[in-house]
Structures are given as structure tokens and as C-alpha cells.
Design an enzyme around this catalytic site. Sequence first.
Site, PDB file in Angstrom:
ATOM      1  N   GLY A  48       0.854  -1.175   0.000  1.00  0.00           N
ATOM      2  CA  GLY A  48       0.000   0.000   0.000  1.00  0.00           C
ATOM      3  C   GLY A  48       0.891   1.225   0.000  1.00  0.00           C
ATOM      4  O   GLY A  48       2.061   1.135   0.387  1.00  0.00           O
ATOM      5  N   GLN A  53       3.389   9.896   1.279  1.00  0.00           N
ATOM      6  CA  GLN A  53       4.644   9.134   1.310  1.00  0.00           C
ATOM      7  C   GLN A  53       5.497   9.383   0.080  1.00  0.00           C
ATOM      8  O   GLN A  53       6.662   8.976   0.040  1.00  0.00           O
ATOM      9  CB  GLN A  53       4.363   7.631   1.408  1.00  0.00           C
ATOM     10  N   CYS A  96       6.244   0.107   7.505  1.00  0.00           N
ATOM     11  CA  CYS A  96       5.857   1.260   6.694  1.00  0.00           C
ATOM     12  C   CYS A  96       7.054   1.703   5.862  1.00  0.00           C
ATOM     13  O   CYS A  96       8.162   1.824   6.387  1.00  0.00           O
ATOM     14  CB  CYS A  96       5.406   2.393   7.607  1.00  0.00           C
ATOM     15  N   LEU A  97       6.813   1.953   4.584  1.00  0.00           N
ATOM     16  CA  LEU A  97       7.902   2.387   3.702  1.00  0.00           C
ATOM     17  C   LEU A  97       8.497   3.716   4.167  1.00  0.00           C
ATOM     18  O   LEU A  97       9.642   4.012   3.861  1.00  0.00           O
ATOM     19  CB  LEU A  97       7.382   2.524   2.268  1.00  0.00           C
ATOM     20  N   HIS A 138      -4.346   1.718   7.577  1.00  0.00           N
ATOM     21  CA  HIS A 138      -2.975   2.253   7.622  1.00  0.00           C
ATOM     22  C   HIS A 138      -2.821   3.421   6.643  1.00  0.00           C
ATOM     23  O   HIS A 138      -2.246   4.464   6.982  1.00  0.00           O
ATOM     24  CB  HIS A 138      -1.986   1.122   7.293  1.00  0.00           C
ATOM     25  N   GLU A 139      -3.361   3.253   5.435  1.00  0.00           N
ATOM     26  CA  GLU A 139      -3.195   4.299   4.419  1.00  0.00           C
ATOM     27  C   GLU A 139      -4.006   5.550   4.766  1.00  0.00           C
ATOM     28  O   GLU A 139      -3.522   6.674   4.577  1.00  0.00           O
ATOM     29  CB  GLU A 139      -3.584   3.776   3.029  1.00  0.00           C
ATOM     30  N   HIS A 142      -2.225   7.642   7.133  1.00  0.00           N
ATOM     31  CA  HIS A 142      -1.225   8.510   6.485  1.00  0.00           C
ATOM     32  C   HIS A 142      -1.847   9.829   6.025  1.00  0.00           C
ATOM     33  O   HIS A 142      -1.219  10.884   6.116  1.00  0.00           O
ATOM     34  CB  HIS A 142      -0.621   7.817   5.251  1.00  0.00           C
TER      35      HIS A 142
END
Length: 171
Positions: A48, A53, A96-97, A138-139, A142
Site C-alpha cells: 500500500g 509518502q 511502513c515504507l 494504515h493508508e 497517512h
Amino acid sequence: MRLPIVTLPTPSLRVRSGEVDHATLRSPEIQQFIKDMIPTMYDDDGIGLAAPQVGKNIRICVVGKDATPTKQKDLVLVNPVWERTSRKTNIDAEGCLSVPNVFGKVKRYSYIHVTAWNEHGEELSFDANNFFARVIQHEVDHLDGILFIDKARDIYEVDPEERKNTERPEL
Ligand code: ZN
């Protein structure tokens, strides 16, 4: 084109991102940005990715097809909103990236209902559960400037080499 991933402590990760209107969504710049988000997510082994990000504080995120029920098509969510449809929660590992090499266990709602637009501005309304629901929560976090480390327990760091060999999802 692969987009550069923004990582902590970049302040823009902590900002509430703004809604996208139809005219902005239709613009060639945003359409290209969405197209670029998908390979960027896969290049970094993510499942995702949210627009903040990759440097834009707008309410757009993508979910890799393997997280969706049909596993057929990557999903683009514009202005996503979710609500829980049950009190049931589950706890699982997340990474997480934007927080490289860090993992932790996060409690998420197991069953949610999601409304959003797709990349064409068409309305979507669907139920999501378990891992699919986890990725969306999660997204959307963000998009509100929230990171999984704000909610995680048992946070731990891994060696960058070891990170590549794990099955832990990064979002
Ligand atoms: Zn993330």
C-alpha cells in the site's frame, strides 16, 4: 516513473492531507502521479502507498492487488473514508515504507465499510475485512498525518538485509 519515498522525520508526513476535487483528479499531473504510485509501491515491496509518502499532501492512496479480495487489480482510493461495521479487532505486525526497518504490532478493526472515488472520480462503496481492512486503515492514517508507530506496541528494528527476507507487510 518511480517516485522518491518520503521517510521520517519529514514534517509533511505529519500533516493532514487535503481532499481532491474532480477537476484536480482529472488533471494530467495527478493522473500521472497516480500511475507512478503503483510501480513505486511495488519497487519497494510495499502493499500500500499513500500520496504523502511520495511528497503530495492530497487524499489519494493505492492498495496492491494482493491485499484485495479478488487479487486481480490494484486499487486507487481518492478521498477514502471508512467506518467500522463491527467492534471486532485484530492485532498483527505492520511496517511502513516511510519508517524503514521498523515493525510493530498494531490493533486494527477487522470489518470496515469504505467509500471513496476511484482514479476516474467514480464512487466506490465496499466492505473490507482483515488484512485488506488493515491496509486501508494504515493508508487513511497517512492521509491524517498518523503513522503506525503512533499506535504500535512491541516496536522493533530489523537489519536492512533481514528486512528483505521477511513476510511482514509494509504499507
Ligand atoms: Zn505506511
